[in-house]
Design a protein around this motif. Structure first.
Motif, PDB file in Angstrom:
ATOM      1  N   THR A 255     -38.671  19.090  18.746  1.00 19.15           N
ATOM      2  CA  THR A 255     -39.761  19.565  19.790  1.00 19.15           C
ATOM      3  C   THR A 255     -41.051  18.607  19.167  1.00 19.15           C
ATOM      4  O   THR A 255     -41.838  17.924  20.060  1.00 19.15           O
ATOM      5  CB  THR A 255     -40.401  20.820  19.729  1.00 19.15           C
ATOM      6  N   GLY A 256     -41.458  18.376  17.851  1.00 15.07           N
ATOM      7  CA  GLY A 256     -42.362  17.475  17.485  1.00 15.07           C
ATOM      8  C   GLY A 256     -42.292  16.341  17.904  1.00 15.07           C
ATOM      9  O   GLY A 256     -43.107  15.368  18.304  1.00 15.07           O
ATOM     10  N   VAL A 257     -40.800  15.559  17.832  1.00 16.77           N
ATOM     11  CA  VAL A 257     -40.517  14.350  18.407  1.00 16.77           C
ATOM     12  C   VAL A 257     -41.126  13.909  19.866  1.00 16.77           C
ATOM     13  O   VAL A 257     -41.440  13.293  20.265  1.00 16.77           O
ATOM     14  CB  VAL A 257     -39.235  14.027  18.069  1.00 16.77           C
ATOM     15  N   ARG A 258     -40.469  14.920  20.508  1.00 17.80           N
ATOM     16  CA  ARG A 258     -40.739  15.025  22.154  1.00 17.80           C
ATOM     17  C   ARG A 258     -42.180  15.047  22.338  1.00 17.80           C
ATOM     18  O   ARG A 258     -42.968  14.309  23.194  1.00 17.80           O
ATOM     19  CB  ARG A 258     -39.950  16.319  22.750  1.00 17.80           C
ATOM     20  N   THR A 259     -42.975  15.954  21.460  1.00 20.11           N
ATOM     21  CA  THR A 259     -44.483  16.172  21.889  1.00 20.11           C
ATOM     22  C   THR A 259     -44.842  14.572  21.365  1.00 20.11           C
ATOM     23  O   THR A 259     -45.886  14.060  22.359  1.00 20.11           O
ATOM     24  CB  THR A 259     -45.029  17.219  20.906  1.00 20.11           C
ATOM     25  N   GLU A 260     -44.757  14.108  20.397  1.00 17.34           N
ATOM     26  CA  GLU A 260     -45.413  12.670  20.024  1.00 17.34           C
ATOM     27  C   GLU A 260     -45.083  11.871  21.092  1.00 17.34           C
ATOM     28  O   GLU A 260     -45.828  10.921  21.578  1.00 17.34           O
ATOM     29  CB  GLU A 260     -44.755  12.336  18.831  1.00 17.34           C
ATOM     30  N   LEU A 261     -43.933  11.555  21.459  1.00 22.16           N
ATOM     31  CA  LEU A 261     -43.590  10.359  22.444  1.00 22.16           C
ATOM     32  C   LEU A 261     -43.992  10.800  23.972  1.00 22.16           C
ATOM     33  O   LEU A 261     -44.588  10.030  24.530  1.00 22.16           O
ATOM     34  CB  LEU A 261     -41.912  10.597  22.537  1.00 22.16           C
ATOM     35  N   GLU A 262     -44.295  12.098  24.406  1.00 23.07           N
ATOM     36  CA  GLU A 262     -44.927  12.182  25.509  1.00 23.07           C
ATOM     37  C   GLU A 262     -46.456  12.187  25.678  1.00 23.07           C
ATOM     38  O   GLU A 262     -46.974  11.391  26.601  1.00 23.07           O
ATOM     39  CB  GLU A 262     -44.886  13.883  25.578  1.00 23.07           C
ATOM     40  N   GLU A 263     -46.972  12.441  24.292  1.00 25.03           N
ATOM     41  CA  GLU A 263     -48.488  11.930  24.252  1.00 25.03           C
ATOM     42  C   GLU A 263     -48.725  10.456  24.217  1.00 25.03           C
ATOM     43  O   GLU A 263     -49.658  10.008  24.703  1.00 25.03           O
ATOM     44  CB  GLU A 263     -48.841  12.547  22.951  1.00 25.03           C
ATOM     45  N   ALA A 264     -47.856   9.824  23.309  1.00 19.39           N
ATOM     46  CA  ALA A 264     -47.961   8.378  23.841  1.00 19.39           C
ATOM     47  C   ALA A 264     -47.674   7.794  24.848  1.00 19.39           C
ATOM     48  O   ALA A 264     -48.408   6.855  25.348  1.00 19.39           O
ATOM     49  CB  ALA A 264     -46.837   7.599  22.731  1.00 19.39           C
TER      50      ALA A 264
END
Length: 449
Positions: A255-264
């Protein structure tokens, strides 16, 4: 053409085998009985005819004796002179030609013979009187007494063999039927187990097969099946809990990976390099969890390949590789059979865990006791509550203090260590200590195996 035994049930196959075996055995018994009965009847006839002939000779007082009185089945008696003339005869043999042309020799005066004609067979005994009797009665002229009877029907027909064959077939059929019934009773518990096993599904492994009374092979089979089902149920339960915990542990970093990529992607003011770096950190955590999961799976399922391992040298090497102050006391050459790589992994996990929780010092000992190698790792940290000492060995279980001291840990190290210890026929437990946590590893000594 081969018999299609694979198409028959076990009960039918064994029943047919029992019938065939009984048929073979009873056939041999019937043949022996047939020969014995025939020989007994034949011997009885010849004994009776010989007795009748010798009794008649003993009763003779002149050259032309009176006809004998027959009281048995031997009713054909004749006295024949050297010219072949019938001198005297019993009532049944009167008027008949001489019974046989056979003339006993002087060396063998009693002979048993059988004479057959189209009208039937005659069993008789030819008896030649002694020379003294011939001299007194007939002036030395040779005479012969023939005593006989018609051959008994049991010897002249196959009626005996027919009766014996019917008896053999009847007994074999009864034996096969009895074998079928007894096998049905014996296999009834197996059929009950089969039906119960057919009801067992992967979603419900709590069912058990019925156990028949006694300690025979079927009862032992039922116990073995139930033990296997219990192990299978335990394994599936562990697998389900493990899968649930794995999904839970991987969900957070993914979930953290997805969140970071979506923010980018969504926010232009976010530094993509920082987002990708944090995503890689989360992926590293996922990678670490997967690697430790694979290690745990290999320990539980891989075949054993053990060799002699010097546990003393292994512990000293691992202690020397650590930077934290560790005090070690080790007896020389404590040898065990095991996988050196896996045992090194256990020692490393215990040392890392002790360093994480120690305030200032870690103590390690390697000793022998009761045919076991004992490795203890003691730290001077806060310790582990007695109620939590088994729980910490479960996969992904981390106490609050462990999460605070190492947030990135996976919670698989102690589970892997215990699995390795058990794969070496040993144990890994937590003992009592005045301060800190005392981990105790026990493995059988090499000379004890």
């Amino acid at each position: 053409m081969s018999f299609p035994a694979n198409r028959l049930s076990l009960q039918a196959t064994l029943a047919l085998a029992a019938g065939a075996f009984s048929l073979l055995v009873l056939t041999g018994v019937a043949v022996a009985a047939d020969l014995t009965i025939r020989m007994a009847v034949e011997r009885s006839v010849y004994e009776a005819s010989q007795r009748a002939a010798t009794d008649w000779i003993a009763s003779m007082t002149d050259a032309r004796p009176s006809p004998p009185v027959t009281t048995s089945d031997v009713d054909l008696l004749q006295l024949v002179d050297s010219s072949g003339n019938v001198v005297a005869a019993s009532r049944a043999a009167a008027g008949l030609p001489r019974l046989s042309l056979y003339w006993p020799s002087s060396d063998n005066r009693i002979e048993h013979r059988r004479a057959c004609s189209p009208s039937g067979c005659l069993m008789f005994t030819a008896v030649r009187p002694s020379p003294q009797e011939e001299q007194v009665l007939w002036g030395g002229e040779s005479h012969v007494v023939y005593a006989g009877q018609e051959q008994p029907a049991i010897l002249g027909t196959y009626r005996l063999e027919l009766y014996l064959a019917l008896a053999v077939l009847t007994a074999s059929t009864l034996a096969m039927g009895a074998a079928w019934a007894l096998l049905g009773l014996a296999l009834r518990p197996v059929e009950a187990m089969r039906r119960r096993m057919a009801e067992v599904t992967v979603t419900d492994l709590s069912m058990r097969v019925p156990v028949p009374p006694g300690r025979d092979a079927v009862a032992r089979l039922a116990h073995t099946v139930n033990d296997t089902l219990a192990r299978l149920e335990s394994t599936v339960d562990q697998q389900r809990r493990f899968s649930s915990m794995v999904s839970h542990e991987l969900r957070t970093p993914l979930t953290g990976v997805r969140t970071e990529l979506e923010e980018a992607l969504m926010y232009r003011d976010v530094d993509p390099h920082e987002s990708i770096g944090r995503a890689l950190t989360a992926l590293d955590r996922c990678h670490g969890i997967v690697e430790e999961m694979l290690i745990l799976a290999r320990v539980r399922t891989a075949p054993r390949r053990h060799e002699r391992v010097n546990l003393t040298e292994l512990a000293r090497d691992e202690v020397a590789a650590r930077k934290a102050p560790i005090r070690i006391h080790a007896e020389e050459d404590v040898m065990v059979y095991g996988n050196a790589v896996q045992l090194r992994e256990v020692l490393l996990n215990l040392l890392v865990n002790a360093e994480r929780h120690a305030d200032s010092l870690v103590e390690v000992s390697v000793t022998r006791a009761e045919e076991q190698a004992i490795v203890t790792v003691l730290d001077d940290g806060p310790g582990i509550a007695e109620t939590e000492r088994e729980r910490v060995f479960q996969p992904f279980v981390r106490l609050d203090d462990a999460r605070r001291r190492d947030p990135q840990g996976s919670g698989l190290g102690l589970a892997i260590s215990r699995a390795i210890a058990e794969s070496h026929d040993g144990s890994l437990t937590i003992g009592d200590s005045p301060r800190g946590a005392l981990f105790i590893l026990r493995i059988p000594l090499a000379n004890a195996l």
